[in-house]
Motif scaffolding. Sequence first.
Motif, mmCIF file in Angstrom:
data_model
loop_
_atom_site.group_PDB
_atom_site.id
_atom_site.type_symbol
_atom_site.label_atom_id
_atom_site.label_comp_id
_atom_site.label_asym_id
_atom_site.label_seq_id
_atom_site.Cartn_x
_atom_site.Cartn_y
_atom_site.Cartn_z
ATOM 1 N N UNK A 1 2.593 2.597 -5.145
ATOM 2 C CA UNK A 1 2.505 2.374 -6.586
ATOM 3 C C UNK A 1 1.220 1.658 -6.987
ATOM 4 N N UNK A 2 0.520 1.056 -6.017
ATOM 5 C CA UNK A 2 -0.768 0.414 -6.308
ATOM 6 C C UNK A 2 -1.950 1.370 -6.097
ATOM 7 N N UNK A 3 -1.658 2.649 -5.904
ATOM 8 C CA UNK A 3 -2.643 3.712 -5.750
ATOM 9 C C UNK A 3 -3.424 3.644 -4.435
ATOM 10 N N UNK A 4 -2.878 2.965 -3.445
ATOM 11 C CA UNK A 4 -3.468 2.959 -2.111
ATOM 12 C C UNK A 4 -2.595 3.825 -1.207
ATOM 13 N N UNK A 5 -3.178 4.501 -0.225
ATOM 14 C CA UNK A 5 -2.351 5.275 0.704
ATOM 15 C C UNK A 5 -1.330 4.370 1.401
ATOM 16 N N UNK A 6 -0.153 4.914 1.626
ATOM 17 C CA UNK A 6 0.862 4.148 2.356
ATOM 18 C C UNK A 6 0.347 3.809 3.750
ATOM 19 N N UNK A 7 -0.424 4.720 4.320
ATOM 20 C CA UNK A 7 -0.979 4.528 5.654
ATOM 21 C C UNK A 7 -2.288 5.307 5.744
ATOM 22 N N UNK A 8 -3.258 4.721 6.452
ATOM 23 C CA UNK A 8 -4.513 5.426 6.682
ATOM 24 C C UNK A 8 -4.486 6.189 7.995
ATOM 25 N N UNK A 9 -3.731 5.687 8.969
ATOM 26 C CA UNK A 9 -3.692 6.372 10.248
ATOM 27 C C UNK A 9 -2.319 6.212 10.856
ATOM 28 N N UNK A 10 -1.563 7.267 10.915
ATOM 29 C CA UNK A 10 -1.922 8.553 10.354
ATOM 30 C C UNK A 10 -1.922 8.489 8.827
ATOM 31 N N UNK A 11 -2.752 9.315 8.221
ATOM 32 C CA UNK A 11 -2.848 9.354 6.768
ATOM 33 C C UNK A 11 -1.492 9.741 6.197
ATOM 34 N N UNK A 12 -1.077 9.040 5.134
ATOM 35 C CA UNK A 12 0.244 9.289 4.547
ATOM 36 C C UNK A 12 0.240 10.616 3.796
ATOM 37 N N UNK A 13 0.780 11.617 4.435
ATOM 38 C CA UNK A 13 0.849 12.966 3.876
ATOM 39 C C UNK A 13 2.287 13.455 3.915
ATOM 40 N N UNK A 14 2.657 14.205 2.884
ATOM 41 C CA UNK A 14 3.956 14.872 2.851
ATOM 42 C C UNK A 14 3.721 16.364 2.793
ATOM 43 N N UNK A 15 4.678 17.116 3.276
ATOM 44 C CA UNK A 15 4.635 18.570 3.115
ATOM 45 C C UNK A 15 4.773 18.889 1.633
ATOM 46 N N UNK A 16 4.343 20.077 1.222
ATOM 47 C CA UNK A 16 4.458 20.425 -0.195
ATOM 48 C C UNK A 16 5.920 20.448 -0.618
ATOM 49 N N UNK A 17 6.818 20.818 0.323
ATOM 50 C CA UNK A 17 8.246 20.862 -0.007
ATOM 51 C C UNK A 17 8.780 19.453 -0.311
ATOM 52 N N UNK A 18 8.387 18.459 0.524
ATOM 53 C CA UNK A 18 8.836 17.091 0.288
ATOM 54 C C UNK A 18 8.247 16.518 -0.997
#
Length: 186
Positions: free
Chosen positions: A17-34
């Motif tokens: 919510x503070x516009x920072x990635x949840x994690x840099x490594x591994x980068x916080x990514x979700x599938x398009x479905x999620x």
Amino acid sequence: MTIAVSPDLSPALVLNADFRPLSYYPLSLWSWQDAIKAVFLDRVTILAEYERAVRSPTFSMRLPSVVCLKTYVKPARNPAFTRFNVFLRDKFQCQYCGSPHELTFDHVVPRSKGGLTTWENVVAACSPCNLKKGGLMPREAGMIPHQTPFQPTVHDLHNNGRLFPPNYLHQSWLDYLYWDSELDPE
């Protein structure tokens, strides 16, 4: 070392919510479905989209490329003591010779001599160096770690994680990655 990310899968960068990635490594990514599921559950705000869309007979939606959580997730104060986090703290390099290959971990003070499995006594080591040092103390083996082992902060691990970006960064993510890095004066 990089994390493999396929642009064909249209992953969404997930920001706190503070516009920072949840994690840099591994980068916080979700599938398009999620990402789409989170949109429908009203858990995220879409900040950027891909050109690609998904469709049903009655609905069409462009795939989110950047989403921001609506509720702030408080990061852990202390990172978990895991093999991966030891490697990340030590920048995926053997602390004796600098090799990035065949990494394992080494007890600086061997367990046979009372050494504990703690942040302050474990370093990343390649298999050849680990075998060479064996159960010897660092001075006996003539092998002193490049850095004294320490318990890293989450901030330390995030900073090190930035050194290992994924193989693919979508253009829409760049405004949200590394934004808190210090700029070079020109």
